[in-house]
Design a protein around this motif. Sequence first.
Motif, PDB file in Angstrom:
ATOM      1  N   ILE A 195      40.908  43.336  32.711  1.00 22.42           N
ATOM      2  CA  ILE A 195      40.686  41.919  33.020  1.00 22.42           C
ATOM      3  C   ILE A 195      41.874  41.079  32.562  1.00 22.42           C
ATOM      4  CG2 ILE A 195      39.272  39.912  32.426  1.00 22.42           C
ATOM      5  CD1 ILE A 195      36.854  41.753  32.388  1.00 22.42           C
ATOM      6  N   LEU A 196      42.400  41.369  31.370  1.00 30.76           N
ATOM      7  CA  LEU A 196      43.558  40.633  30.883  1.00 30.76           C
ATOM      8  C   LEU A 196      44.769  40.838  31.793  1.00 30.76           C
ATOM      9  CD1 LEU A 196      44.820  38.861  28.700  1.00 30.76           C
ATOM     10  CD2 LEU A 196      45.332  40.963  27.403  1.00 30.76           C
ATOM     11  N   THR A 197      44.996  42.090  32.219  1.00 31.65           N
ATOM     12  CA  THR A 197      46.109  42.371  33.128  1.00 31.65           C
ATOM     13  C   THR A 197      45.932  41.648  34.453  1.00 31.65           C
ATOM     14  OG1 THR A 197      46.338  44.554  32.105  1.00 31.65           O
ATOM     15  CG2 THR A 197      47.419  44.195  34.235  1.00 31.65           C
ATOM     16  N   SER A 198      44.707  41.677  34.967  1.00 35.36           N
ATOM     17  CA  SER A 198      44.436  41.001  36.231  1.00 35.36           C
ATOM     18  C   SER A 198      44.646  39.495  36.117  1.00 35.36           C
ATOM     19  CB  SER A 198      43.007  41.307  36.681  1.00 35.36           C
ATOM     20  OG  SER A 198      42.721  40.667  37.900  1.00 35.36           O
ATOM     21  N   LEU A 199      44.255  38.909  34.988  1.00 35.50           N
ATOM     22  CA  LEU A 199      44.455  37.472  34.801  1.00 35.50           C
ATOM     23  C   LEU A 199      45.937  37.106  34.772  1.00 35.50           C
ATOM     24  CD1 LEU A 199      41.717  36.567  32.154  1.00 35.50           C
ATOM     25  CD2 LEU A 199      41.770  35.929  34.566  1.00 35.50           C
ATOM     26  N   LEU A 200      46.724  37.888  34.041  1.00 41.92           N
ATOM     27  CA  LEU A 200      48.159  37.620  33.989  1.00 41.92           C
ATOM     28  C   LEU A 200      48.801  37.750  35.367  1.00 41.92           C
ATOM     29  CD1 LEU A 200      49.123  39.457  30.666  1.00 41.92           C
ATOM     30  CD2 LEU A 200      48.838  36.988  31.035  1.00 41.92           C
ATOM     31  N   MET A 201      48.402  38.785  36.109  1.00 39.66           N
ATOM     32  CA  MET A 201      48.938  38.970  37.451  1.00 39.66           C
ATOM     33  C   MET A 201      48.502  37.838  38.378  1.00 39.66           C
ATOM     34  SD  MET A 201      48.653  42.425  39.755  1.00 39.66           S
ATOM     35  CE  MET A 201      48.859  43.378  38.248  1.00 39.66           C
ATOM     36  N   THR A 202      47.266  37.371  38.211  1.00 43.62           N
ATOM     37  CA  THR A 202      46.772  36.264  39.029  1.00 43.62           C
ATOM     38  C   THR A 202      47.549  34.988  38.759  1.00 43.62           C
ATOM     39  OG1 THR A 202      44.559  37.244  39.071  1.00 43.62           O
ATOM     40  CG2 THR A 202      44.740  34.899  39.598  1.00 43.62           C
ATOM     41  N   PHE A 203      47.791  34.674  37.494  1.00 48.73           N
ATOM     42  CA  PHE A 203      48.554  33.471  37.157  1.00 48.73           C
ATOM     43  C   PHE A 203      49.977  33.547  37.699  1.00 48.73           C
ATOM     44  CE2 PHE A 203      45.716  33.025  33.175  1.00 48.73           C
ATOM     45  CZ  PHE A 203      44.738  32.439  33.945  1.00 48.73           C
ATOM     46  N   PHE A 204      50.597  34.705  37.553  1.00 45.57           N
ATOM     47  CA  PHE A 204      51.969  34.888  38.029  1.00 45.57           C
ATOM     48  C   PHE A 204      52.040  34.704  39.549  1.00 45.57           C
ATOM     49  CE2 PHE A 204      55.554  37.558  39.355  1.00 45.57           C
ATOM     50  CZ  PHE A 204      56.560  37.061  38.546  1.00 45.57           C
ATOM     51  N   THR A 205      51.110  35.341  40.280  1.00 46.72           N
ATOM     52  CA  THR A 205      51.111  35.244  41.739  1.00 46.72           C
ATOM     53  C   THR A 205      50.783  33.834  42.204  1.00 46.72           C
ATOM     54  OG1 THR A 205      50.332  37.545  41.781  1.00 46.72           O
ATOM     55  CG2 THR A 205      50.209  36.303  43.837  1.00 46.72           C
ATOM     56  N   THR A 206      49.863  33.163  41.512  1.00 56.02           N
ATOM     57  CA  THR A 206      49.493  31.803  41.898  1.00 56.02           C
ATOM     58  C   THR A 206      50.684  30.853  41.792  1.00 56.02           C
ATOM     59  OG1 THR A 206      47.227  32.179  41.150  1.00 56.02           O
ATOM     60  CG2 THR A 206      47.929  29.899  41.410  1.00 56.02           C
ATOM     61  N   PHE A 207      51.446  30.968  40.724  1.00 54.96           N
ATOM     62  CA  PHE A 207      52.600  30.071  40.559  1.00 54.96           C
ATOM     63  C   PHE A 207      53.596  30.252  41.699  1.00 54.96           C
ATOM     64  CE2 PHE A 207      56.981  29.546  39.051  1.00 54.96           C
ATOM     65  CZ  PHE A 207      56.961  28.179  38.784  1.00 54.96           C
TER      66      PHE A 207
END
Length: 508
Positions: free
Chosen positions: A281-293
């Motif tokens: 979940i932590l990895t997915s959140l970091l990847m989500t934030f990076f992709t969103t930006f």
Amino acid sequence: MARGGKAFKAVAKGMAVVASAAAVIERRRRAAMAADPHELPTEAPGPVPVPRTDPASAPAPVVASVAASAGDAVAAGAVAEPSAPVPAATAPTAPAAAPPAPAAHTAHAGLGREYHPGRPATPAEAVPWGLRVAAESTWRLLLLGAALYVIFYVVDMLRLVAFSVLASLLISALLEPSVSWLRRRGVPRSLAAGGVFLSGLAGIGLVGWFVVWQVSTNLPDVTAQVKDGVNQLRDWLITGPLHLTQQQIKDFADQITKAITTNTDQLTSASITGAQIAVEILTSLLMTFFTTFFLLYDGERIWNWALRGLPRHSRFAMAGAGPKAWATLTAYVRGTVCVAFIDAVCIGIGIDLLGVPLAMPLAVIIFLGAFVPLVGALVTGTVAVLIALVTQGPWTALMVLVVLIAVMQVESHILQPLILGRAVRVHPLGVVLGVAAGGIIGGIGGAVVAVPLIAVTNTVVGHLRRRNEAGQAVFTALEAARETAERTAAAQPAAAQPAAAAQPAAAD
């Protein structure tokens, strides 16, 4: 994973067998058609006149050439004319012999069968038309199903990446109008994207902090109320219609304790699995934030880069479908946020008036669950029903359930049509089936992204269908204009010829 790999290999082998069988059948059909190029005439040709030459007096080469020409005429289905008139004195009194049947008809279709007028030319023609259509449709559907299976298998293997990208698209659809508004006001692209992204991240953090603060503040009171509710439940089991005894309740509690102590290994593995899930979940959140930006900062260039990967003849169609799909996704996300906020406020006020503890955290949970249309708020609202049952009793729990059902009716009949409108044209049955299928395939994440995926697919397919219809209409109009121009050009010389003939007559 091993079981999925075996299933994938089995499906791949099955599709290879189907494809090879279809190729063999197609080769045999083409070979049969090539072996019998002469189609049977629809009407029997009339008698072919043959030069009436006396076989006894005519030389052998002439007789052979006449017979060969007659055979070729019969095989071609045409009527042969004599090369020169034959004097009546040389014509025999007996009628001419029937021409020999062509060699291609002796062995029908090259398959070693004798010719029969009612027999089809090829084996494929003997199969009924409906059965042929059903067979070809079936193996095409099998190939399509195998392709979908491979896609879902790859998505399941890369589920962290897939769900991160999908979540980034949803968040970007919610935040992108703010970025566009700032850029129209002259704010640089990097500053607009960074400011909106940080604002959204701060809002999510504040919501999480609020939930944790409310739970930690009200936890002692809720714990005391839960203990009182458990005691009331135990008294009801003893004095109620079940008439249980203290010993039976004690034995039941001992069995639960024994089950917990005897399954320590499973609990340990569950804790390890929970730790792995937390890391994922932590990895997915970091990847989500990076992709969103980067979607907010450089979304247009990313879309143009994706278009260059398509075939050249498909780029124009998808270039028009992309903005429409993005508009549909944006309308869906913004409308869903509004509907979820209204659901959470109404249900939160209702359970707070009924005296249920943790009303605000429960409202936040209902808000998050309302991102699954029609059923999400109802499912997450059952947590409020259970808390009301344990802390306040069955009548309060029943009233909370009534509030949930009333809010769901208002959402489905008023909020969804009024807020979303015609931007997301998905039938309620399609929504329910899509949520169920997405939940089975991808769990909670699949249920969340199922409906926007269906809405976007519906928009893209509708755009491509209308584009094809418009192209066909333009082609028909151009063909009609060309035919009109040809008829006009053909009529002008015909009208000019009498006028040209009339001018010399007037001169004379």
